[in-house]
Design an enzyme around this catalytic site. Structure first.
Site, PDB file in Angstrom:
ATOM      1  N   GLY A  11       1.828   4.282 -16.966  1.00 55.58           N
ATOM      2  CA  GLY A  11       1.718   5.698 -17.332  1.00 55.58           C
ATOM      3  C   GLY A  11       2.930   6.555 -17.018  1.00 55.58           C
ATOM      4  O   GLY A  11       2.811   7.771 -16.896  1.00 55.58           O
ATOM      5  N   SER A  12       4.122   5.935 -16.922  1.00 52.69           N
ATOM      6  CA  SER A  12       5.292   6.769 -16.600  1.00 52.69           C
ATOM      7  C   SER A  12       5.646   7.705 -17.757  1.00 52.69           C
ATOM      8  O   SER A  12       6.133   8.822 -17.528  1.00 52.69           O
ATOM      9  CB  SER A  12       6.502   5.912 -16.211  1.00 52.69           C
ATOM     10  OG  SER A  12       7.039   5.249 -17.326  1.00 52.69           O
ATOM     11  N   ASN A  13       5.395   7.296 -18.992  1.00 53.69           N
ATOM     12  CA  ASN A  13       5.642   8.213 -20.117  1.00 53.69           C
ATOM     13  C   ASN A  13       4.645   9.370 -20.108  1.00 53.69           C
ATOM     14  O   ASN A  13       4.992  10.501 -20.427  1.00 53.69           O
ATOM     15  CB  ASN A  13       5.580   7.465 -21.453  1.00 53.69           C
ATOM     16  CG  ASN A  13       6.906   6.802 -21.790  1.00 53.69           C
ATOM     17  OD1 ASN A  13       7.878   7.480 -22.096  1.00 53.69           O
ATOM     18  ND2 ASN A  13       6.946   5.482 -21.695  1.00 53.69           N
ATOM     19  N   LEU A  82      -1.592  -0.749 -25.491  1.00 51.85           N
ATOM     20  CA  LEU A  82      -1.240  -2.081 -25.980  1.00 51.85           C
ATOM     21  C   LEU A  82      -2.328  -2.729 -26.824  1.00 51.85           C
ATOM     22  O   LEU A  82      -2.359  -3.943 -26.986  1.00 51.85           O
ATOM     23  CB  LEU A  82      -0.841  -2.981 -24.798  1.00 51.85           C
ATOM     24  CG  LEU A  82       0.300  -2.389 -23.941  1.00 51.85           C
ATOM     25  CD1 LEU A  82       0.643  -3.310 -22.794  1.00 51.85           C
ATOM     26  CD2 LEU A  82       1.538  -2.079 -24.778  1.00 51.85           C
ATOM     27  N   ASN A  99       3.520   6.911 -31.679  1.00 48.30           N
ATOM     28  CA  ASN A  99       3.636   5.830 -30.690  1.00 48.30           C
ATOM     29  C   ASN A  99       5.080   5.771 -30.217  1.00 48.30           C
ATOM     30  O   ASN A  99       6.001   6.032 -30.994  1.00 48.30           O
ATOM     31  CB  ASN A  99       3.268   4.495 -31.348  1.00 48.30           C
ATOM     32  CG  ASN A  99       3.431   3.310 -30.392  1.00 48.30           C
ATOM     33  OD1 ASN A  99       2.986   3.356 -29.250  1.00 48.30           O
ATOM     34  ND2 ASN A  99       4.074   2.246 -30.864  1.00 48.30           N
ATOM     35  N   HIS A 101       7.954   3.167 -28.724  1.00 49.07           N
ATOM     36  CA  HIS A 101       8.242   1.733 -28.652  1.00 49.07           C
ATOM     37  C   HIS A 101       9.609   1.552 -27.982  1.00 49.07           C
ATOM     38  O   HIS A 101      10.550   2.266 -28.313  1.00 49.07           O
ATOM     39  CB  HIS A 101       8.259   1.142 -30.067  1.00 49.07           C
ATOM     40  CG  HIS A 101       8.421  -0.336 -30.080  1.00 49.07           C
ATOM     41  ND1 HIS A 101       7.387  -1.203 -29.785  1.00 49.07           N
ATOM     42  CD2 HIS A 101       9.503  -1.113 -30.316  1.00 49.07           C
ATOM     43  CE1 HIS A 101       7.834  -2.447 -29.848  1.00 49.07           C
ATOM     44  NE2 HIS A 101       9.113  -2.415 -30.169  1.00 49.07           N
ATOM     45  N   ASP A 142       3.317  -0.934 -35.520  1.00 50.91           N
ATOM     46  CA  ASP A 142       4.751  -0.628 -35.347  1.00 50.91           C
ATOM     47  C   ASP A 142       5.484  -0.352 -36.653  1.00 50.91           C
ATOM     48  O   ASP A 142       6.706  -0.471 -36.712  1.00 50.91           O
ATOM     49  CB  ASP A 142       5.491  -1.775 -34.619  1.00 50.91           C
ATOM     50  CG  ASP A 142       5.161  -1.823 -33.141  1.00 50.91           C
ATOM     51  OD1 ASP A 142       4.585  -0.857 -32.627  1.00 50.91           O
ATOM     52  OD2 ASP A 142       5.494  -2.828 -32.509  1.00 50.91           O
ATOM     53  N   GLU A 171      13.193   6.995 -22.920  1.00 57.67           N
ATOM     54  CA  GLU A 171      11.818   7.223 -23.415  1.00 57.67           C
ATOM     55  C   GLU A 171      11.266   8.515 -22.819  1.00 57.67           C
ATOM     56  O   GLU A 171      10.584   9.287 -23.501  1.00 57.67           O
ATOM     57  CB  GLU A 171      10.893   6.068 -23.015  1.00 57.67           C
ATOM     58  CG  GLU A 171      11.157   4.765 -23.729  1.00 57.67           C
ATOM     59  CD  GLU A 171      10.091   3.727 -23.396  1.00 57.67           C
ATOM     60  OE1 GLU A 171       8.899   4.021 -23.493  1.00 57.67           O
ATOM     61  OE2 GLU A 171      10.474   2.602 -23.008  1.00 57.67           O
TER      62      GLU A 171
HETATM   63  C1  GAR Z   1       6.876   1.811 -22.406  1.00 61.56           C
HETATM   64  O1  GAR Z   1       8.135   1.204 -22.247  1.00 61.56           O
HETATM   65  C2  GAR Z   1       6.490   1.857 -23.877  1.00 61.56           C
HETATM   66  O2  GAR Z   1       7.573   2.073 -24.725  1.00 61.56           O
HETATM   67  C3  GAR Z   1       5.931   0.466 -24.069  1.00 61.56           C
HETATM   68  O3  GAR Z   1       5.159   0.251 -22.923  1.00 61.56           O
HETATM   69  C4  GAR Z   1       5.783   0.907 -21.824  1.00 61.56           C
HETATM   70  C5  GAR Z   1       4.735   1.712 -21.097  1.00 61.56           C
HETATM   71  O4  GAR Z   1       5.255   2.230 -19.901  1.00 61.56           O
HETATM   72  N1  GAR Z   1       5.178   0.362 -25.277  1.00 61.56           N
HETATM   73  C6  GAR Z   1       5.196  -0.716 -26.048  1.00 61.56           C
HETATM   74  O5  GAR Z   1       5.818  -1.708 -25.761  1.00 61.56           O
HETATM   75  C7  GAR Z   1       4.374  -0.590 -27.332  1.00 61.56           C
HETATM   76  N2  GAR Z   1       4.655  -1.676 -28.229  1.00 61.56           N
HETATM   77  P1  GAR Z   1       4.532   3.405 -19.149  1.00 61.56           P
HETATM   78  O6  GAR Z   1       3.057   2.985 -19.004  1.00 61.56           O
HETATM   79  O7  GAR Z   1       5.217   3.502 -17.831  1.00 61.56           O
HETATM   80  O8  GAR Z   1       4.675   4.649 -19.968  1.00 61.56           O
END
Ligand code: GAR
Length: 195
Positions: A11-13, A82, A99, A101, A142, A171
């Site tokens: 969940g950092s995003n 995911l 989304n 990526h 995607d 990101e």
């Molecule tokens: C992020 O790097 C995001 O881009 C990726 O999962 C990570 C989640 O990190 N998403 C994918 O790969 C989708 N195909 P987070 O939970 O720290 O935000």
């Protein structure tokens, strides 16, 4: 604009979004949805006083639509979610779902391409550049329209982990810019990092 953020893990995003969006922005994170009760993102949501929902079965549209309607959600952000989103949901939220990526789509996308798998593929192919992409979500994994990208170099001594960290930093700037731009019209729109 009431935004639901969907997370499967850390969940950092989500946290970057919560930190970046302020009272003057037209977007507010109203709900965090996960397919996993133990996702770190749910804890981040609770810390920020944001409502959470865990889907019992993320593969069927009914439960999704019930949760989204109950929380009057206008816009959906997939931030490390995911699972494939059911077609009923992508249809209802057409042009209102994005989304993020961790690569420069259309390269290195598709089923199985998430997390470190993506960065391994970038290094294995010898790419000199990678980055992050925000795209509109359609029924096809995607493959929705690319709305914004940020680029980073791939360095000769990069490991999947070091590249992942460099991409993650962009990101965290790209996703808030995407949401801010969308909030102006209520639709997923092309944007730049300055939005
Ligand atoms: C992020 O790097 C995001 O881009 C990726 O999962 C990570 C989640 O990190 N998403 C994918 O790969 C989708 N195909 P987070 O939970 O720290 O935000």
């Amino acid at each position: 604009m009431r935004v639901a953020v969907c997370v499967s893990g850390r969940g950092s995003n989500l946290e970057a979004l919560l930190r970046s969006l302020g009272p003057d922005d037209r977007a507010r994170i109203a709900l965090v949805i996960s397919n996993r009760a133990e996702a770190g993102g749910l804890e981040i949501a609770r810390r920020h006083g944001v409502a959470t929902a865990v889907l019992g079965n993320a593969a069927t549209g009914d439960e999704w639509l019930q949760v989204l309607d109950a929380n009057a959600v206008d816009f959906i952000v997939l931030a490390g979610f995911l699972r494939k989103v059911p077609a009923e949901v992508t249809a209802r939220f057409q042009d209102r779902m994005i989304n993020i990526h961790p690569a420069l789509l259309p390269d290195h996308g598709g089923p199985g391409m998430y997390g470190l798998n993506v960065h391994r593929a970038v290094i294995a192919r010898g790419d000199r550049e990678s980055g992050a992409t925000v795209h509109g979500v359609t029924e096809r994994y995607d493959e929705g329209p690319i709305l914004g990208q940020a680029r980073v170099p791939v360095l000769p001594d990069d490991t999947p982990e070091s590249l992942a960290a460099r991409v993650l930093a962009v990101e965290h700037r790209l996703l808030p810019a995407a949401v801010r731009a969308a909030a102006r019209t209520g639709r997923a729109v092309p944007f730049t990092l300055n939005d």
